[in-house]
Design a protein around this motif. Structure first.
Motif, PDB file in Angstrom:
ATOM      1  N   THR A   1       4.190  -0.052   7.311  1.00 40.31           N
ATOM      2  CA  THR A   1       4.581  -0.583   6.006  1.00 40.31           C
ATOM      3  C   THR A   1       3.425  -1.303   5.320  1.00 40.31           C
ATOM      4  O   THR A   1       2.852  -2.231   5.887  1.00 40.31           O
ATOM      5  CB  THR A   1       5.753  -1.573   6.161  1.00 40.31           C
ATOM      6  OG1 THR A   1       6.800  -0.949   6.906  1.00 40.31           O
ATOM      7  CG2 THR A   1       6.263  -2.022   4.799  1.00 40.31           C
ATOM      8  N   PRO A   2       3.053  -0.920   4.089  1.00 43.06           N
ATOM      9  CA  PRO A   2       2.025  -1.658   3.353  1.00 43.06           C
ATOM     10  C   PRO A   2       2.495  -3.074   3.034  1.00 43.06           C
ATOM     11  O   PRO A   2       3.696  -3.338   2.888  1.00 43.06           O
ATOM     12  CB  PRO A   2       1.839  -0.839   2.073  1.00 43.06           C
ATOM     13  CG  PRO A   2       2.400   0.504   2.374  1.00 43.06           C
ATOM     14  CD  PRO A   2       3.508   0.271   3.340  1.00 43.06           C
ATOM     15  N   VAL A   3       1.534  -3.972   2.894  1.00 41.25           N
ATOM     16  CA  VAL A   3       1.828  -5.356   2.525  1.00 41.25           C
ATOM     17  C   VAL A   3       0.817  -5.800   1.482  1.00 41.25           C
ATOM     18  O   VAL A   3      -0.265  -5.226   1.363  1.00 41.25           O
ATOM     19  CB  VAL A   3       1.774  -6.305   3.746  1.00 41.25           C
ATOM     20  CG1 VAL A   3       2.814  -5.936   4.783  1.00 41.25           C
ATOM     21  CG2 VAL A   3       0.373  -6.311   4.360  1.00 41.25           C
ATOM     22  N   ASN A   4       1.184  -6.803   0.713  1.00 36.25           N
ATOM     23  CA  ASN A   4       0.233  -7.403  -0.225  1.00 36.25           C
ATOM     24  C   ASN A   4       0.308  -8.918  -0.117  1.00 36.25           C
ATOM     25  O   ASN A   4       1.357  -9.495   0.226  1.00 36.25           O
ATOM     26  CB  ASN A   4       0.504  -6.957  -1.648  1.00 36.25           C
ATOM     27  CG  ASN A   4       1.864  -7.346  -2.176  1.00 36.25           C
ATOM     28  OD1 ASN A   4       2.829  -6.608  -1.972  1.00 36.25           O
ATOM     29  ND2 ASN A   4       1.957  -8.476  -2.862  1.00 36.25           N
ATOM     30  N   SER A   5      -0.796  -9.570  -0.375  1.00 40.90           N
ATOM     31  CA  SER A   5      -0.905 -11.016  -0.245  1.00 40.90           C
ATOM     32  C   SER A   5      -0.699 -11.677  -1.604  1.00 40.90           C
ATOM     33  O   SER A   5      -1.367 -11.331  -2.584  1.00 40.90           O
ATOM     34  CB  SER A   5      -2.286 -11.397   0.301  1.00 40.90           C
ATOM     35  OG  SER A   5      -2.486 -12.789   0.220  1.00 40.90           O
TER      36      SER A   5
ATOM     37  N   LYS B   1      -3.071  -1.558   3.991  1.00 42.09           N
ATOM     38  CA  LYS B   1      -2.392  -0.354   4.448  1.00 42.09           C
ATOM     39  C   LYS B   1      -1.237  -0.696   5.378  1.00 42.09           C
ATOM     40  O   LYS B   1      -0.211  -0.020   5.391  1.00 42.09           O
ATOM     41  CB  LYS B   1      -3.409   0.549   5.155  1.00 42.09           C
ATOM     42  CG  LYS B   1      -2.895   1.907   5.565  1.00 42.09           C
ATOM     43  CD  LYS B   1      -4.030   2.726   6.166  1.00 42.09           C
ATOM     44  CE  LYS B   1      -3.529   4.092   6.615  1.00 42.09           C
ATOM     45  NZ  LYS B   1      -4.626   4.895   7.207  1.00 42.09           N
ATOM     46  N   ASN B   2      -1.391  -1.752   6.161  1.00 39.70           N
ATOM     47  CA  ASN B   2      -0.327  -2.208   7.052  1.00 39.70           C
ATOM     48  C   ASN B   2      -0.593  -3.661   7.444  1.00 39.70           C
ATOM     49  O   ASN B   2      -1.613  -4.242   7.056  1.00 39.70           O
ATOM     50  CB  ASN B   2      -0.223  -1.296   8.294  1.00 39.70           C
ATOM     51  CG  ASN B   2      -1.546  -1.162   9.017  1.00 39.70           C
ATOM     52  OD1 ASN B   2      -2.190  -2.160   9.360  1.00 39.70           O
ATOM     53  ND2 ASN B   2      -1.986   0.085   9.227  1.00 39.70           N
ATOM     54  N   ILE B   3       0.303  -4.229   8.203  1.00 42.86           N
ATOM     55  CA  ILE B   3       0.224  -5.640   8.579  1.00 42.86           C
ATOM     56  C   ILE B   3      -1.014  -5.935   9.420  1.00 42.86           C
ATOM     57  O   ILE B   3      -1.631  -7.004   9.319  1.00 42.86           O
ATOM     58  CB  ILE B   3       1.504  -6.060   9.336  1.00 42.86           C
ATOM     59  CG1 ILE B   3       1.475  -7.538   9.709  1.00 42.86           C
ATOM     60  CG2 ILE B   3       1.714  -5.196  10.571  1.00 42.86           C
ATOM     61  CD1 ILE B   3       1.442  -8.459   8.527  1.00 42.86           C
TER      62      ILE B   3
ATOM     63  N   ALA C   1       2.663 -15.812   6.136  1.00 44.83           N
ATOM     64  CA  ALA C   1       3.593 -16.423   5.186  1.00 44.83           C
ATOM     65  C   ALA C   1       3.296 -16.008   3.751  1.00 44.83           C
ATOM     66  O   ALA C   1       4.166 -16.134   2.883  1.00 44.83           O
ATOM     67  CB  ALA C   1       3.526 -17.944   5.307  1.00 44.83           C
ATOM     68  N   ASP C   2       2.074 -15.504   3.480  1.00 45.09           N
ATOM     69  CA  ASP C   2       1.707 -15.107   2.124  1.00 45.09           C
ATOM     70  C   ASP C   2       1.926 -13.618   1.864  1.00 45.09           C
ATOM     71  O   ASP C   2       1.649 -13.136   0.761  1.00 45.09           O
ATOM     72  CB  ASP C   2       0.225 -15.418   1.866  1.00 45.09           C
ATOM     73  CG  ASP C   2      -0.076 -16.909   1.924  1.00 45.09           C
ATOM     74  OD1 ASP C   2       0.809 -17.701   1.561  1.00 45.09           O
ATOM     75  OD2 ASP C   2      -1.192 -17.267   2.341  1.00 45.09           O
ATOM     76  N   LEU C   3       2.388 -12.906   2.871  1.00 44.08           N
ATOM     77  CA  LEU C   3       2.468 -11.454   2.756  1.00 44.08           C
ATOM     78  C   LEU C   3       3.857 -10.986   2.339  1.00 44.08           C
ATOM     79  O   LEU C   3       4.866 -11.516   2.799  1.00 44.08           O
ATOM     80  CB  LEU C   3       2.087 -10.786   4.076  1.00 44.08           C
ATOM     81  CG  LEU C   3       0.668 -11.073   4.590  1.00 44.08           C
ATOM     82  CD1 LEU C   3       0.463 -10.400   5.944  1.00 44.08           C
ATOM     83  CD2 LEU C   3      -0.374 -10.580   3.593  1.00 44.08           C
TER      84      LEU C   3
END
Length: 781
Positions: free
Chosen positions: A147-151, A159-161, A172-174
């Motif tokens: 799963t992609p994540v963004n900050s 691209k992933n965690i 906590a920011d993701l």
């Protein structure tokens, strides 16, 4: 309704966060000095946040005047994807990645600039988990490895965690991204079953699905996206095979998803690594001499000579050589034209559109060419006709026509005085008639007005008509520019229903003025929107004048079309008509006028190009004077007719045979002045001109003709942000979404327009047709 699965963020990772805490890397550019130097020589000053990188100290050079896309330096630029390179590339390299989980039907899915690797100091197993979440080091029970994540803190997307944590992001920011299921690509019953699965099952690419499924960020205004692949050609380096100087930083910058896009390139760096070919094109490495009259002249001249060669500033050595060849006005530099331009793919072709074209340097051009063509006085004699530089006696030509049949003449002084009252003026003296109904024009206007078929498309004015500007300043130069195709020769102009070959043909036929030695062009004209269709990309970014664009397009063998929906031009004659052969009995002047006069000037005469050609071709078969009737009947009381019959020479046309000339026929019948001469009636298409459907204007479909009117709502979102369904289409020329409707009796479905009930009547239509023509009897009267 589209189905979205939302989920919590912080406490679902199930990983020891501390093992992934590294120092935030400060960027991966290996040689920033070289990268930004190449960027500056291509773009100029004003396109970096840190001015010291430009080496522009103590230099007086205009900023933000190059062709590169503008960029920003605020922190929100990361979400808008418009950061200047020196701000963006202090961060890790990104790459455009598809977030598709399962793709069955959808194409050209949105891609996002994601970080897909770890810093060099990351542990091997951590870097491997980022690159390949299915590797043996990753816990097999972890559900969200793909799963992609963004900050929300750094505004970076991963691209992933694992990629996020190895860049020292705080969990906590993701934000984890949502799963999007397209209900337009699967049956409703399958869609309902699909949407009942858990997130972990849907997010697992190994899970068998029946619908298109992909990840999307929670908010479009936080995470940028890469340029849409249906809008660009060049999203990688050296696709053209012209990049000979490999640079690793430019390579990564091109592939990074850095925005904004530049023409058909993912970004300006993809243009830099797909440079234009300079084959046999002289390099421009000097400045316009007028540049030294500006405050920037000295420094631009220095930079043009000192800075290195740029690979993309074709045909200029670098951007500074380009800038110092712009036009100067009021101590400022500017492009000598402006236009609303667009560039897009249409099938296998590349289309360039230019709307609202304005030329801003006409006074400068006229003065520049005045030194070359020398502004000598022009002599004009309206009794002469000039075709291809050869002078012909217009009075003699008109008399030949009048002798064969009564002729509508505008300027009767062109004829012998004794027949002024015998010729009518029931015709148009305004040349506009040549563009509306040619058959209503006076013959002398039709013959003498300069016309040509422009690019085999439509009829235009290609010269200066009349003598009202003789002796005006710069008239000779304007006339030279009109007729010579030296500059802007392929840019037609429209004014008051008349098409002109170029802007200078319009000027020399207008009421232009010269005030304080400055050319003042009358307003009200407009340049036709230009559509250029090419088989390959042409490099127009560093075109100083619009004529440069036209030259590049011609050299690339592109096709030119022009928008005609507002003022439909008169179409050209599309078939060849019979002319005359040269024989010892035919006057050479008559023969040459027949051949040299444009097909567009006079309408068809029987099977001949015009009546001049008919008279010419039958010249050697005319009877002698002794075989004609040379006197008037006793009943004739018109002494003017009798004088014209006796004094004027014999006509060579057999229309009036056995009479000596048309006046002898008139004075032997009781029909004057409404006698019939059995002249062939021209087709309506010859009078009105063929319709010219030019430009990218498709013929109306049944849906357009019979469709229910639907208001076109304005959609402010970017094209790639909108998930299209079967009720909309994207209009690339006008850059807006249009609704799709069916004609009455049918209903719009994903499979097209369907009859509501196969037993139901689809509908009835009434066609109302308006025609324009002439009603004649069987005798052609």
């Amino acid at each position: 309704m589209n189905y979205k699965i939302l989920f919590a963020v912080i406490n679902l990772f199930g990983i020891n966060d501390e093992s992934y805490r590294f120092n935030q890397c400060s960027g991966e550019v290996t040689n920033p000095d070289n990268l930004f130097k190449q960027y500056v020589t291509a773009c100029g000053y004003g396109y970096l946040c840190n001015n010291s990188l430009e080496n522009s100290t103590d230099l007086n050079v205009p900023r933000n005047l190059g062709p590169c896309p503008s960029c920003s330096c605020d922190n929100d630029c990361f979400s808008r994807n418009d950061c200047c390179p020196d701000k963006l590339f202090t961060r890790p390299w990104t790459a455009c990645e598809s977030t598709s989980i399962n793709s069955l039907y959808e194409t050209n899915l949105v891609k996002y600039p994601l970080i897909g690797n770890c810093p060099a100091n990351a542990l091997h197993e951590d870097a491997l988990s980022c690159y390949d979440p299915d590797n043996p080091f990753t816990a097999s029970t972890y559900q969200y490895r793909h799963t992609p994540v963004n900050s929300n803190q750094t505004q970076l997307s991963y691209k992933n965690i694992f990629c996020a944590l190895c860049h020292a992001e705080d969990p906590a920011d993701l934000d984890k991204w949502n799963v999007y299921i397209s209900n337009s690509s699967c049956e409703p019953k399958v869609y309902n079953i699909e949407s009942s699965f858990s997130f972990s099952e849907l997010a697992d690419p190994r899970f068998h699905t029946f619908c298109d499924t992909w990840y999307i960020p929670k908010s479009y205004n936080v995470v940028p996206h890469c340029a849409s692949e249906d809008k660009i050609i060049y999203n990688d380096c050296n696709i053209t095979g012209t990049w000979t100087a490999y640079n690793v930083d430019i390579y990564h910058a091109c592939r990074s998803g850095y925005g904004p896009s530049f023409r058909l390139y993912s970004n300006i760096f993809c243009f830099m690594c797909n440079p234009p070919s300079r084959q046999h094109v002289p390099l421009i490495s000097s400045c316009n001499s007028n540049i030294f009259n500006t405050m920037y002249g000295k420094d631009l001249f220095t930079l043009c000579n000192k800075e290195e060669l740029s690979s993309i500033t074709f045909p200029y050595k670098n951007v500074f050589c380009y800038l110092c060849n712009l036009v100067m006005k009021d101590d400022l530099l500017y492009k000598p034209f402006s236009a609303t331009d667009n560039e897009f793919l249409l099938g296998k072709s590349i289309v360039y559109t230019y709307k609202n074209i304005q030329l801003n340097n006409l006074d400068h051009l006229v003065k520049e060419y005045a030194d070359v063509s020398t502004d000598l006085p022009v002599l004009y004699d309206k009794t002469w006709l000039i075709l291809n530089g050869v002078h012909y006696n217009l009075s003699s030509l008109l008399l030949t026509k009048v002798l064969s049949a009564p002729t509508n003449i505008c300027y009767k002084n062109l004829l012998p005085r004794n027949i002024h009252n015998l010729t009518t003026q029931n015709c148009g003296c305004d040349p506009k008639c040549l563009f509306t109904n040619e058959c209503t024009c006076c013959v002398d206007v039709s013959i003498s007005y300069p016309l040509e078929c422009f690019n085999s498309l439509f009829v235009v004015t290609n010269g200066c008509y009349g003598y009202k500007h003789i002796g005006k300043p710069y008239f000779s130069t304007i006339k030279f520019l009109c007729e010579s195709n030296t500059v802007y020769g392929s840019l037609p102009v429209v004014f008051d229903g008349i098409d002109y070959k170029n802007i200078f043909c319009y000027i020399c036929n207008s009421d232009y003025k010269v005030v304080n030695d400055t050319l003042v062009v009358p307003s009200g004209y407009y340049i036709r929107d230009t559509i250029i269709t090419c088989a390959k990309t042409i490099h127009l970014s560093y075109s100083v004048t619009f004529d440069d664009i036209l030259t590049h397009a011609r050299n690339s063998r592109c096709k030119f079309t022009f928008e005609t929906k507002d003022d439909t031009p008169r179409g050209c004659v599309k078939y060849h008509r019979q002319r005359c052969d040269l024989s010892p009995d035919v006057p050479i002047e008559l023969y040459e006028v027949c051949h040299r006069l444009s097909d567009e000037n006079l309408y068809q005469y029987a099977q001949y190009k015009n009546e001049i050609c008919y008279i010419c071709d039958n010249y050697d078969r005319m009877k002698s004077l002794n075989d004609t009737i040379q006197t008037c009947s006793a009943a004739n009381g018109n002494t003017s007719l009798a004088s014209a019959c006796y004094d004027l020479p014999m006509s060579q046309s057999d229309i009036i045979f056995p009479y000596k000339n048309s006046f002898c026929k008139l004075c032997n019948q009781e029909c004057f002045p409404n006698c019939h001469f059995d002249e062939p009636i021209p087709p309506v298409s010859d009078c009105l001109g063929d319709l010219s459907a030019i430009g990218i204007v498709d013929p109306p479909s049944l849906r357009q003709v019979f469709g229910i009117p639907v208001e076109e709502t304005s959609i402010n979102q970017e094209e790639s942000h909108v998930v299209l369904n079967y009720t909309q289409m994207f209009d690339r020329i006008n850059h807006k979404y249009r609704p799709i409707t069916c004609f009455p009796g049918r209903m719009l479905t994903p499979d097209g327009c369907k009859v509501r009930d196969m037993m139901e009547k689809a509908g009835e239509y009434v066609f109302m047709v308006k025609t324009v023509g002439r009603v004649i009897n069987k005798n052609n009267y």
